[in-house]
Design an enzyme around this catalytic site. Structure first.
Site, PDB file in Angstrom:
ATOM      1  N   CYS A 368      31.607  44.512  44.013  1.00  0.00           N
ATOM      2  CA  CYS A 368      32.234  44.753  42.729  1.00  0.00           C
ATOM      3  C   CYS A 368      31.928  46.298  42.393  1.00  0.00           C
ATOM      4  CB  CYS A 368      31.417  44.186  41.713  1.00  0.00           C
ATOM      5  SG  CYS A 368      32.025  43.692  39.920  1.00  0.00           S
ATOM      6  N   HIS A 495      32.337  38.471  43.738  1.00  0.00           N
ATOM      7  CA  HIS A 495      30.948  38.336  44.025  1.00  0.00           C
ATOM      8  C   HIS A 495      30.800  37.100  45.152  1.00  0.00           C
ATOM      9  CE1 HIS A 495      29.325  40.999  40.949  1.00  0.00           C
ATOM     10  NE2 HIS A 495      30.410  40.944  40.382  1.00  0.00           N
ATOM     11  N   GLU A 497      28.474  36.303  46.571  1.00  0.00           N
ATOM     12  CA  GLU A 497      27.134  35.631  46.565  1.00  0.00           C
ATOM     13  C   GLU A 497      27.011  34.453  45.926  1.00  0.00           C
ATOM     14  OE1 GLU A 497      26.869  38.866  43.583  1.00  0.00           O
ATOM     15  OE2 GLU A 497      27.759  38.642  45.665  1.00  0.00           O
TER      16      GLU A 497
END
Length: 550
Positions: A368, A495, A497
């Site tokens: 990001c 993102h 994750e």
């Protein structure tokens, strides 16, 4: 439908989320379909406007919901995809009831906490518990509900009252209350104290809920005499008081022989360069994604948090010491990660870390804001655009390489970002990340951002070797960057994750760990398959199932 309510006493942060996640995982391992709900008693509509230091990271769901980080635990543990309505807040409930009142749904009656707020909580829970969370689209069988806060807090009272009523509506055989409490052990006496748990359970029972199980958190396993004392004063059997609820349940339910293996694991050190490093929960999902990847390749993760402001040169003596310590960490790291964030503070330090990774050919992943700053750094030092910047930090820059998105509305603080699962299309087959994703033509990952790379300037970067290998479906938004002639220099606007799972580590993070351990090329040559020695450590075995530790 069966419901498990997890409550907490004595102090906040007692571990309700881990207990709820673990119980749900065990039940799912037994073949049951499980969903989860988190209740937060704050008045905020969602977690989107929180500082990370308030409640840790903001977890983003597929549908764009900005929710409490505990829903990240549920998704990772249970390997399911939840929805924004799986996170209930006081603000959401009151907004829902007030909207109904404005529409005349209550037919002129006085709207009160009881029954209108409590009824709304029960209806929300029953409706959301039925929503399928697995690919087979079948209705869940068990809903695990975590009630945030501590029993006795005034803001949680409407929810406790709602579940006092709900236990009779659901019927006893369909409702179970697990209470998580603290058993402190003061150094002065070394004696485990039961009084806080007694008071907590007394308060809970006084509100109309009686725990079926009491999970005691303590520095050491509680003694039998302590367990019996809690049993006597809290109106439960001794076997209903436990610090080892999860392991006991697995052993009894699955008749599993507990097998533990110890392995010597090689260490991989990753420098996480961010601005919220004083609280690890601010990067909870990032840490989990790195941990999943490290375990997948049989390495132990050494995660070094570096405050990006300490990489910026200072004339103050104290800061000078921190400056050298921060740079020492960065230099010895096997890989460098710059995660997402907002605001100008610490950005120059992040740019320094990115420059180091690029020039020293250290494996690097930017997420990001980390990707956006990688573009800024490249523009300044490789394209010689010295004032290149993001309009977030310098609205008047002559070289706006990162700009705010057209739909960004700065007049409102809630839900104005580009949120949720979006598709990224690979524009070339010659991409490391495409190979890591299994040579797919597109991927779908979760987003949370207001700014993006300026698409009008990308040709200048590509001429110098910084390739934009992934776009959105319209080809206007830059989603993935990769640097030529570098072992691993990758940036992603999304993102990844948030979608990492223990058995399915996130490809960008896995790539970082593989590059940091010098095994990326071998992994790619094997067709992105792990070698047999990299398989996870076995923990449980039974005739029907196998379980692995992660």
């Amino acid at each position: 439908m069966k419901y498990i309510l997890v409550t907490g006493g004595v102090i906040s942060g007692i571990g309700k989320g881990i207990i709820a996640s673990s119980i749900g995982t065990i039940l799912k391992s037994c073949g049951l379909r499980v969903t989860a709900i988190k209740i937060d008693p704050y008045i905020n509509i969602d977690a989107g406007t929180f500082s990370p230091y308030e409640h840790g990271e903001v977890f983003v769901l597929n549908d764009g919901g900005e929710v409490d980080l505990d829903l990240g635990n549920y998704e990772r543990f249970l390997d399911i995809n939840l929805y924004k309505d799986n996170n209930i807040t006081t603000g959401k409930i009151y907004q829902h009831v007030i909207n109904k009142e404005r529409h005349g749904d209550y037919l002129g009656k006085t709207v009160q906490v009881v029954p209108h707020i409590t009824d709304a909580v029960q209806e929300w829970v029953m409706n959301q518990a039925k929503v399928p969370v697995d690919d087979d689209r079948k209705e869940p069988q068990i809903c695990v509900i975590e009630l945030g806060g501590t029993i006795g807090d005034i803001e949680g009272m409407p929810f406790v009252e709602a579940f006092r009523q709900f236990q009779f509506k659901a019927k006893r055989e369909n409702f179970c209350n697990i209470h998580v409490s603290l058993v402190p052990q003061p150094n002065a006496t070394g004696e485990q104290k039961t009084k806080p748990t007694q008071n907590s359970v007394r308060a809970l029972r006084g509100l109309g809920l009686s725990p079926d199980l009491i999970v005691c958190r303590s520095a050491k396993p509680i003694e039998m005499a302590v367990k019996e004392k809690i049993s006597m004063f809290c109106h439960v059997e001794p076997e209903q008081v436990s610090t080892l609820l999860i392991v006991k349940y697995v052993g009894q339910r699955l008749r599993a022989d507990l097998i533990v293996y110890e392995r010597l694991l090689k260490v991989c050190s990753i420098a996480l360069v961010g601005k919220y490093t004083k609280l690890s929960d601010c990067y909870a999902s990032v840490f989990k994604a790195l941990e999943h990847s490290a375990l997948a390749i049989n390495h132990k993760l050494d995660l070094m948090y570096i405050d990006s402001t300490e990489l910026e040169r200072s004339t103050e003596v104290e800061n000078s010491v921190k400056y050298h310590q921060a740079w020492h960490k960065l230099c010895k790291a096997d890989g460098i990660l710059v995660p997402g964030g907002f605001g100008i503070r610490g950005t120059e330090g992040k740019l320094q870390a990115i420059s180091w990774a690029r020039t020293k050919k250290k494996p690097f992943l930017g997420v990001c804001l980390g990707m956006q700053l990688a573009v800024v750094e490249f523009a300044r030092n490789c394209l010689n655009w010295k004032d290149a910047n993001s309009t977030e930090f310098d609205p008047d820059t002559k070289n706006p390489v990162v700009i705010d998105m057209p739909e960004h509305n700065p007049g409102d603080m809630g839900g104005t970002m580009r949120l949720g699962k979006r598709r990224t299309v690979f524009k070339t087959q010659n991409s490391i990340l495409r190979k890591l994703y299994g040579d797919e033509t597109f991927v779908e990952e979760r987003h949370r951002h207001r700014y993006e790379v300026n698409p009008e300037l990308t040709h200048s970067f590509e001429e110098k070797g910084l390739k934009f290998v992934g776009h959105d479906t319209e080809g206007n938004r830059m989603e993935i960057i990769e640097l030529e002639n570098h072992p691993y220099f990758v940036g992603v606007q999304f993102h990844p994750e948030f979608s990492s799972r223990p058995m399915k580590p996130s490809p960008p993070y896995l790539g970082l760990l593989l590059a940091a351990t010098g095994t990326l090329n071998a992994y790619l040559q094997r067709g992105c398959k792990l070698s047999p020695r990299d398989y996870p450590v076995q923990l449980f075995r039974s005739p029907e199932k196998e379980f692995f530790i992660y």
